[in-house]
Design a protein around this motif. Structure first.
Motif, short mmCIF file in Angstrom:
data_model
loop_
_atom_site.label_atom_id
_atom_site.label_comp_id
_atom_site.label_asym_id
_atom_site.label_seq_id
_atom_site.Cartn_x
_atom_site.Cartn_y
_atom_site.Cartn_z
N ARG A 1 -5.65 -13.70 45.27
CA ARG A 1 -4.26 -13.56 44.86
C ARG A 1 -3.29 -13.96 45.97
O ARG A 1 -3.53 -13.70 47.14
N PHE A 2 -2.20 -14.59 45.56
CA PHE A 2 -1.13 -14.97 46.48
C PHE A 2 0.15 -14.28 46.03
O PHE A 2 0.64 -14.52 44.91
N GLU A 3 0.71 -13.43 46.89
CA GLU A 3 1.99 -12.80 46.57
C GLU A 3 3.10 -13.83 46.76
O GLU A 3 3.18 -14.47 47.81
N LEU B 1 -4.96 -31.97 42.82
CA LEU B 1 -4.37 -31.43 41.60
C LEU B 1 -4.35 -29.92 41.73
O LEU B 1 -5.29 -29.32 42.26
N ILE B 2 -3.29 -29.29 41.23
CA ILE B 2 -3.16 -27.82 41.31
C ILE B 2 -2.85 -27.26 39.94
O ILE B 2 -2.11 -27.88 39.15
N THR B 3 -3.38 -26.09 39.66
CA THR B 3 -3.03 -25.37 38.44
C THR B 3 -2.98 -23.88 38.74
O THR B 3 -3.65 -23.40 39.66
N VAL B 4 -2.15 -23.15 37.97
CA VAL B 4 -2.08 -21.69 38.08
C VAL B 4 -3.02 -21.10 37.04
O VAL B 4 -2.86 -21.33 35.85
N THR B 5 -4.02 -20.34 37.50
CA THR B 5 -5.02 -19.79 36.59
C THR B 5 -4.72 -18.36 36.14
O THR B 5 -5.27 -17.89 35.14
N ASN B 6 -3.85 -17.67 36.87
CA ASN B 6 -3.53 -16.28 36.50
C ASN B 6 -2.22 -15.88 37.14
O ASN B 6 -1.91 -16.29 38.26
N ARG B 7 -1.43 -15.09 36.42
CA ARG B 7 -0.18 -14.54 36.95
C ARG B 7 -0.22 -13.02 36.84
O ARG B 7 -0.58 -12.48 35.80
N ILE B 8 0.17 -12.35 37.91
CA ILE B 8 0.22 -10.89 37.93
C ILE B 8 1.65 -10.47 38.25
O ILE B 8 2.18 -10.82 39.31
N GLY C 1 4.14 -6.86 44.86
CA GLY C 1 4.97 -7.90 44.29
C GLY C 1 4.20 -8.82 43.34
O GLY C 1 2.98 -8.77 43.24
N ALA C 2 4.96 -9.67 42.65
CA ALA C 2 4.36 -10.62 41.71
C ALA C 2 3.40 -11.55 42.46
O ALA C 2 3.68 -12.00 43.58
N GLU C 3 2.27 -11.85 41.81
CA GLU C 3 1.23 -12.66 42.43
C GLU C 3 0.74 -13.72 41.46
O GLU C 3 1.01 -13.64 40.25
N MET C 4 0.01 -14.67 42.00
CA MET C 4 -0.65 -15.64 41.13
C MET C 4 -1.97 -16.07 41.76
O MET C 4 -2.17 -15.95 42.98
#
Length: 491
Positions: free
Chosen positions: A387-389, A426-433, A215-218
């Motif tokens: 990675r987090f699904e 603080l949080i940011t998304v560094t990559n999306r799969i 599944g999609a991950e980030m």
């Protein structure tokens, strides 16, 4: 004849794993079920019982609505009673599970597995201490008491015992057997290792049109700022722990104090109990104190990243220590919270204004040791990769990142962990799969996990084949008509 079924027999678990490798994305959940489903076994004394499994399909062992309980199987030094099967069904339904597709033969197969694990654990000199059993008993009883409104007599009545003491003796035997069984399983599984070459061969065996879809991950990074606790607030906590220590030295129960006052949710229900070696993943400060104490000794208050602790050592067995501890964290003042928010707001402004990158800000400014060195990148605790699904992400984390755009930095978030500790982050998304078919290079960690699970299941299957041959096993009456996946009948 009734065949043992898909939920509980080892060879079917292997087949299920292969099915999981093909099209499903929820493989960890199902693999976990393979190992843990129906883990609890319930033993009963000789008694007249009623068949409680109304929704079960009939088989030869469940024709009569009422029957005299008796021994139906023997595994080494352990016996299985006919009532154990009914109690097994009750255990599953009491936890919200369905038993409609589980035959009595299937349930017996699982009970036989548990008995063989426990029997072999004793042969292998695996020790389960009285302290461990007592800790498990306290935790289970506390849970059951909550379910029955605090009335232990209802529990005694449910298990058809004549007194609380009789029930506790009976239940202690159950818990000890369960612990022996789980330790034996763990010993088998922990001995299994896998090489990169085995992972590669595992992946090559999967046909291209049957590769799993993930599944999609980030990937997510964070910066954490902890409010500063005043020296006065720290002293209050140390004084409280010293007062508790004094009470215990004068005769009070350390375990009771831990239940009442410890802020460690992982141990407080069990009276603060932990069993550990030097390899157990506790913080260094905790291990240093734990292994410096003698049996019966209580430490002075000491600090870790979680707060202040005191430790009492129950037993020392070689390189292993059984202990109890109490954790209390200082209360953070409103002024300290305000200062922390101002600090993290300034960090965010520097990142947004391109004065510093998020990763560099994490390395230089974050108070979280676990993520600071790698630029704030979070590690998924379930998979140990970054990675987090999305469908399996912790709900709180998902709510914090789901609306963030690429490279967007969240506003300061006030976070409270399960111990009540407050921080700003603080949080940011560094990559999306995106959702994708398994790729060996990109998904090596997941593929390795699947390959290791298959090897572990195969190891368990081989273990059963070997131990069944060397163990006295007898199945009585109509249950000999069952077709088991494991060779319990030694045909």
């Amino acid at each position: 004849m009734t065949k043992t079924g898909p939920y509980i027999q080892i060879k079917f678990k292997i087949m299920l794993l292969k099915k999981i490798q093909l099209k499903t994305i929820d493989y960890r959940l199902i693999l976990t079920i393979c190992f843990l489903l129906f883990f609890s076994s319930i033993i009963s004394a000789q008694e007249v019982i009623k068949d409680v499994v109304a929704e079960k399909p009939a088989d030869k062992a469940s024709i009569n609505k009422q029957k005299v309980d008796g021994i139906i199987a023997t595994v080494g030094d352990y016996i299985v009673l006919d009532s154990d099967i009914d109690k097994g069904y009750l255990e599953i339904t009491s936890q919200g599970g369905s038993v409609k597709d589980i035959s009595r033969c299937q349930m017996l197969g699982k009970l036989l597995e548990d008995k063989l694990y426990a029997h072999q654990a004793i042969q292998d000199s695996i020790i389960v201490s009285d302290a461990e059993v007592k800790s498990m008993m306290d935790e289970r009883l506390a849970y059951m008491m909550r379910q029955t409104g605090g009335d232990i007599n209802k529990i005694v009545e449910f298990y058809k015992k004549s007194s609380v003491e009789e029930f506790k003796t009976y239940f202690a035997d159950i818990l000890k057997e369960q612990k022996l069984s789980s330790e034996m399983q763990k010993k088998i599984v922990d001995a299994v290792e896998i090489t990169p070459e085995e992972v590669r061969n595992f992946f090559k065996k999967i046909p291209k049109d049957e590769l799993p879809t993930f599944g999609a991950e980030m990937e997510v990074a964070q910066i954490v700022v902890e409010p500063k606790v005043s020296d006065a607030d720290k002293q209050k906590v140390k004084d409280r722990l010293n007062s508790i220590k004094k009470d215990v030295l004068e005769g009070s129960s350390f375990a009771t104090k831990a239940v009442l006052y410890s802020q460690d949710p992982g141990s407080s229900p069990a009276g603060g109990y932990y069993k550990m070696t030097r390899k157990t993943p506790f913080v260094k400060e905790f291990k240093d104190v734990a292994f410096s104490l003698a049996e019966g000794e209580i430490s002075d208050p000491f600090e870790t990243q979680y707060g202040y602790h005191i430790i009492m050592v129950d037993k020392i067995k070689g390189q292993e220590v059984e202990l109890r501890h109490i954790l209390i964290s200082p209360t953070v003042s409103e002024t300290a919270l305000k200062d922390a928010k101002e600090r993290i707001t300034n960090i965010r402004n520097k990142i947004v204004n391109k004065e510093i990158s998020f990763a560099d800000a994490a390395r230089n400014e974050s108070d979280q040791k676990e993520t600071r060195a790698n630029g704030g990148t979070l590690v998924n605790p379930n998979t140990q990769d970054t990675r987090f699904e999305l469908t399996k992400m912790d709900a709180a984390l998902y709510s914090q990142v789901s609306n963030l755009k690429d490279d967007e930095v969240s506003q300061p978030i006030l976070d409270t962990d399960d111990k009540g500790k407050k921080t700003y982050k603080l949080i940011t998304v560094t990559n999306r799969i995106d959702e994708h078919v398994a790729d060996y290079a990109k998904d090596y960690t997941k593929i390795k996990e699947l390959a290791l699970k298959e090897k572990q299941i195969n190891a368990i299957a081989k273990w059963f084949d070997s131990k069944i041959k060397d163990t006295y096993i007898k199945i009585i009456g109509e249950y000999r008509d069952c077709t088991f996946t494991n060779n319990w009948l030694k045909k």
